[in-house]
Design a protein around this motif. Structure first.
Motif, PDB file in Angstrom:
ATOM      1  N   VAL A 107      40.296  59.470  24.432  1.00 22.12           N
ATOM      2  CA  VAL A 107      40.618  59.925  25.677  1.00 22.12           C
ATOM      3  C   VAL A 107      40.685  61.219  25.766  1.00 22.12           C
ATOM      4  CG1 VAL A 107      42.480  58.060  25.615  1.00 22.12           C
ATOM      5  CG2 VAL A 107      43.013  60.209  24.668  1.00 22.12           C
ATOM      6  N   ILE A 108      40.925  61.915  27.134  1.00 22.60           N
ATOM      7  CA  ILE A 108      41.117  63.168  27.366  1.00 22.60           C
ATOM      8  C   ILE A 108      42.682  62.860  27.826  1.00 22.60           C
ATOM      9  CG2 ILE A 108      40.619  64.880  29.128  1.00 22.60           C
ATOM     10  CD1 ILE A 108      37.808  63.897  29.562  1.00 22.60           C
ATOM     11  N   ILE A 109      43.454  64.130  27.222  1.00 22.84           N
ATOM     12  CA  ILE A 109      44.692  64.173  27.478  1.00 22.84           C
ATOM     13  C   ILE A 109      45.043  65.626  27.742  1.00 22.84           C
ATOM     14  CG2 ILE A 109      45.151  64.419  24.725  1.00 22.84           C
ATOM     15  CD1 ILE A 109      47.490  62.445  25.651  1.00 22.84           C
ATOM     16  N   THR A 110      46.088  65.837  28.187  1.00 24.35           N
ATOM     17  CA  THR A 110      46.504  67.193  28.805  1.00 24.35           C
ATOM     18  C   THR A 110      47.614  67.569  27.947  1.00 24.35           C
ATOM     19  OG1 THR A 110      47.700  66.319  30.821  1.00 24.35           O
ATOM     20  CG2 THR A 110      45.431  67.313  31.272  1.00 24.35           C
ATOM     21  N   ASN A 135      30.701  71.968  25.425  1.00 28.44           N
ATOM     22  CA  ASN A 135      30.636  70.656  25.081  1.00 28.44           C
ATOM     23  C   ASN A 135      30.508  70.367  23.534  1.00 28.44           C
ATOM     24  OD1 ASN A 135      30.831  67.938  25.047  1.00 28.44           O
ATOM     25  ND2 ASN A 135      28.914  67.687  26.424  1.00 28.44           N
ATOM     26  N   VAL A 136      31.382  70.915  22.697  1.00 24.17           N
ATOM     27  CA  VAL A 136      30.971  70.893  21.460  1.00 24.17           C
ATOM     28  C   VAL A 136      32.611  70.772  20.775  1.00 24.17           C
ATOM     29  CG1 VAL A 136      30.340  72.171  19.111  1.00 24.17           C
ATOM     30  CG2 VAL A 136      29.171  72.404  21.556  1.00 24.17           C
ATOM     31  N   ILE A 142      27.279  63.165  29.236  1.00 23.53           N
ATOM     32  CA  ILE A 142      27.216  63.827  30.255  1.00 23.53           C
ATOM     33  C   ILE A 142      28.480  63.516  31.208  1.00 23.53           C
ATOM     34  CG2 ILE A 142      25.903  64.095  32.400  1.00 23.53           C
ATOM     35  CD1 ILE A 142      23.179  63.849  30.481  1.00 23.53           C
ATOM     36  N   GLN A 143      28.668  62.308  31.515  1.00 14.69           N
ATOM     37  CA  GLN A 143      29.672  61.643  32.444  1.00 14.69           C
ATOM     38  C   GLN A 143      31.262  62.349  32.015  1.00 14.69           C
ATOM     39  OE1 GLN A 143      29.706  57.637  33.211  1.00 14.69           O
ATOM     40  NE2 GLN A 143      31.545  57.702  34.515  1.00 14.69           N
ATOM     41  N   ARG A 164      35.677  68.722  32.291  1.00 11.88           N
ATOM     42  CA  ARG A 164      35.553  69.870  33.218  1.00 11.88           C
ATOM     43  C   ARG A 164      36.709  69.733  34.490  1.00 11.88           C
ATOM     44  NH1 ARG A 164      29.616  71.768  33.746  1.00 11.88           N
ATOM     45  NH2 ARG A 164      30.876  73.355  34.980  1.00 11.88           N
ATOM     46  N   THR A 165      36.549  68.693  35.136  1.00 12.52           N
ATOM     47  CA  THR A 165      37.386  68.344  36.109  1.00 12.52           C
ATOM     48  C   THR A 165      38.943  68.322  35.679  1.00 12.52           C
ATOM     49  OG1 THR A 165      35.682  66.975  37.141  1.00 12.52           O
ATOM     50  CG2 THR A 165      38.007  66.687  37.994  1.00 12.52           C
TER      51      THR A 165
END
Length: 137
Positions: free
Chosen positions: A56-59, A89-90, A126-127, A133-134
């Motif tokens: 996941v992307i978590i904030t 992106n690493v 890439i997606q 980044r968004t």
């Protein structure tokens, strides 16, 4: 029907539905039934019920992080987070695991497993990188 009750309310946010805090006792409620079902307005109804093991992307503090969900407990998810190298992106797993509980509302997106970039680092597709980044704003 007997249900569990206690004199003091429990605020144990990581406990199962039947938590043992403050020594609950059985109470006879006659013909009344005990309800332990999850209300329909919880994230289970919104499609976030099966996050265990997913990336996941978590904030956290308004910054995005990539991690893997280890466990889902009620409204919270336990995530092992990766460390990003600069703003590239690493990503890599830290030597000391960064494992924290977050609220499900902090989950920004479910992503695919990061792909190996070399023997130490991984990168997002890439997606997924565009989604990350968004989230960064």
């Amino acid at each position: 029907m007997a249900c569990q009750a206690r004199e003091v309310s429990c605020f144990c946010k990581y406990a199962d539905l039947t938590c043992m805090c403050y020594k609950p006792v059985l109470v006879n409620l006659g013909k009344t039934t005990c309800h332990t079902e999850v209300p329909s307005n919880t994230p289970k109804a919104s499609g976030l019920e099966d996050l265990s093991g997913k990336f996941v992307i978590i904030t956290y503090d308004e910054l995005p992080y990539v991690g893997q969900v280890l466990k889902v407990v009620g409204e919270d998810v336990q995530v092992s987070s990766m460390r990003q190298s600069d703003e590239k992106n690493v990503f890599m797993w830290p030597q000391i695991a960064d494992i924290i509980f977050y609220n499900k509302k902090d989950v920004q997106a479910v992503i695919s497993e990061p792909e190996p970039a070399n023997s130490r680092y991984s990168q997002l597709s890439i997606q997924d990188w565009a989604t990350f980044r968004t989230a960064w704003g």
